[in-house]
Design an enzyme around this catalytic site. Structure first.
Site, PDB file in Angstrom:
ATOM      1  N   LYS A   1       0.850  -1.204   0.000  1.00 22.54           N
ATOM      2  CA  LYS A   1       0.000   0.000   0.000  1.00 22.54           C
ATOM      3  C   LYS A   1       0.879   1.245   0.000  1.00 22.54           C
ATOM      4  O   LYS A   1       0.581   2.224  -0.689  1.00 22.54           O
ATOM      5  CB  LYS A   1      -0.923  -0.004   1.231  1.00 22.54           C
TER       6      LYS A   1
ATOM      7  N   GLN B   1      -5.192  -1.529   9.731  1.00 22.51           N
ATOM      8  CA  GLN B   1      -4.972  -2.797   9.034  1.00 22.51           C
ATOM      9  C   GLN B   1      -5.539  -3.942   9.878  1.00 22.51           C
ATOM     10  O   GLN B   1      -5.302  -4.024  11.078  1.00 22.51           O
ATOM     11  CB  GLN B   1      -3.459  -2.984   8.786  1.00 22.51           C
TER      12      GLN B   1
ATOM     13  N   ASP C   1     -11.264   2.965   4.101  1.00 20.60           N
ATOM     14  CA  ASP C   1     -11.473   1.521   3.966  1.00 20.60           C
ATOM     15  C   ASP C   1     -12.944   1.139   4.120  1.00 20.60           C
ATOM     16  O   ASP C   1     -13.300  -0.024   3.983  1.00 20.60           O
ATOM     17  CB  ASP C   1     -10.665   0.824   5.059  1.00 20.60           C
TER      18      ASP C   1
HETATM   19  N1  GUN Z   1      -6.549  -6.907   5.852  1.00 16.60           N
HETATM   20  C1  GUN Z   1      -6.662  -7.614   4.715  1.00 16.60           C
HETATM   21  N2  GUN Z   1      -7.236  -6.863   3.740  1.00 16.60           N
HETATM   22  C2  GUN Z   1      -7.495  -5.657   4.284  1.00 16.60           C
HETATM   23  C3  GUN Z   1      -8.096  -4.448   3.788  1.00 16.60           C
HETATM   24  O1  GUN Z   1      -8.510  -4.330   2.635  1.00 16.60           O
HETATM   25  N3  GUN Z   1      -8.194  -3.437   4.688  1.00 16.60           N
HETATM   26  C4  GUN Z   1      -7.751  -3.552   5.959  1.00 16.60           C
HETATM   27  N4  GUN Z   1      -7.887  -2.500   6.761  1.00 16.60           N
HETATM   28  N5  GUN Z   1      -7.203  -4.633   6.453  1.00 16.60           N
HETATM   29  C5  GUN Z   1      -7.076  -5.684   5.618  1.00 16.60           C
END
Ligand code: GUN
Length: 275
Positions: free
Chosen positions: A51, A94, A117
């Site tokens: 990311k 996350q 998100d």
């Molecule tokens: N863990 C695995 N995929 C994601 C995601 O798309 N967003 C977040 N915040 N955590 C994750």
């Protein structure tokens, strides 16, 4: 295998990030994304690194708040601080969070304007009405299908996953687009009765080879979000060799939905920066 069957997530993600790099360069200040990561789970650290690379390419600054151990109340006060910061435009926690941390409480603390998100239930509700709203993975899948002009209206879609991050929001987003959606999960009886009827299968379980050629109909669109690392190699849920022989479109693993998910974070960050 004919390459025109491949849903090339890497190429699509590059196109999206290039587009937002141009848009973000016109903003007065580089937007800041605050990322909170608790625990030392290597997969989560890898996702955050990927990311960060995408953010750097797009001109987004990532501020990292990494903790080996913390408490719900410390996370809540950090989020309150980030909510009120003028330069922070997006906040991402996350997942997964370690046991002992109240995930629902933490996610609810992020104000909807900064919830890139879409994991706060108050933000997530927007997907019922707004076509551009959505958590990064489901939104990425919807946009990848659209990019390849794959229609979902009237199609039987079988989603194998009922999580808050993927299956449940994705089902709503596809329903809004007039697909007939079945959501399967670990308690589903006779899974293959559903996969055999599906025009589009979307699987996210982490069971390599769960869906094989004999479990799908000819012409199926196969989207694989399953990820399992075995001896340094990444495997998806869908047995590429046998399913690709019958599929009209199929995602590779890696290089399918993963890069598109990250590109959607860039898109959601740009949208949040305008708020
Ligand atoms: N863990 C695995 N995929 C994601 C995601 O798309 N967003 C977040 N915040 N955590 C994750």
């Amino acid at each position: 295998m004919k390459t025109d069957k491949l849903l090339d997530g890497r190429a699509f993600a590059k196109k999206v990030i290039d587009k937002y790099e141009r848009k973000i360069s016109k903003l007065k200040a580089k937007p800041v994304l605050a990322v909170i990561l608790v625990d030392k789970d290597p997969a989560s650290h890898l996702y955050v690194r990927l990311k960060e690379q995408a953010c750097q390419r797009a001109g987004i600054i990532m501020e990292k708040y990494f903790f080996k151990k913390t408490t719900t109340s410390k996370l809540l006060s950090l989020i309150r601080h980030l909510n009120s910061s003028r330069k922070v435009k997006g906040i991402l926690v996350q997942l997964p969070l370690p046991r002992g941390i109240d995930k629902a409480k933490v996610l609810r603390e992020i104000i909807p304007e900064k919830d890139v998100d879409f994991l706060n239930p108050n933000t997530l509700g927007q997907i019922l009405y707004d076509d551009e709203a959505g958590p990064c993975t489901p939104k990425g899948i919807v946009k990848l299908l659209y990019e390849y002009k794959i229609k979902v209206a009237g199609k039987n879609v079988c989603i194998i996953n009922n999580s808050d991050l993927v299956g449940r929001p994705l089902a709503l987003m596809l329903m809004k687009r007039n697909a007939t959606v079945t959501v399967c999960h670990t308690k589903t009886k006779n899974l293959y009765d559903y996969t055999k009827k599906a025009d589009i299968i979307i699987s996210a379980t982490g069971n390599p080879g769960l869906v094989k050629g004999r479990h799908v109909k000819r012409g199926v669109v196969a989207i694989d979000i399953g990820i399992k690392k075995i001896d340094e190699k990444i495997y998806g849920d869908i047995d590429f060799k046998s399913v690709s022989k019958k599929a009209s479109f199929i995602t590779p693993v890696p290089g399918g939905v993963g890069p598109v998910t990250i590109a959607m974070l860039v898109e959601n960050m740009f949208e949040a920066s305008k708020k």
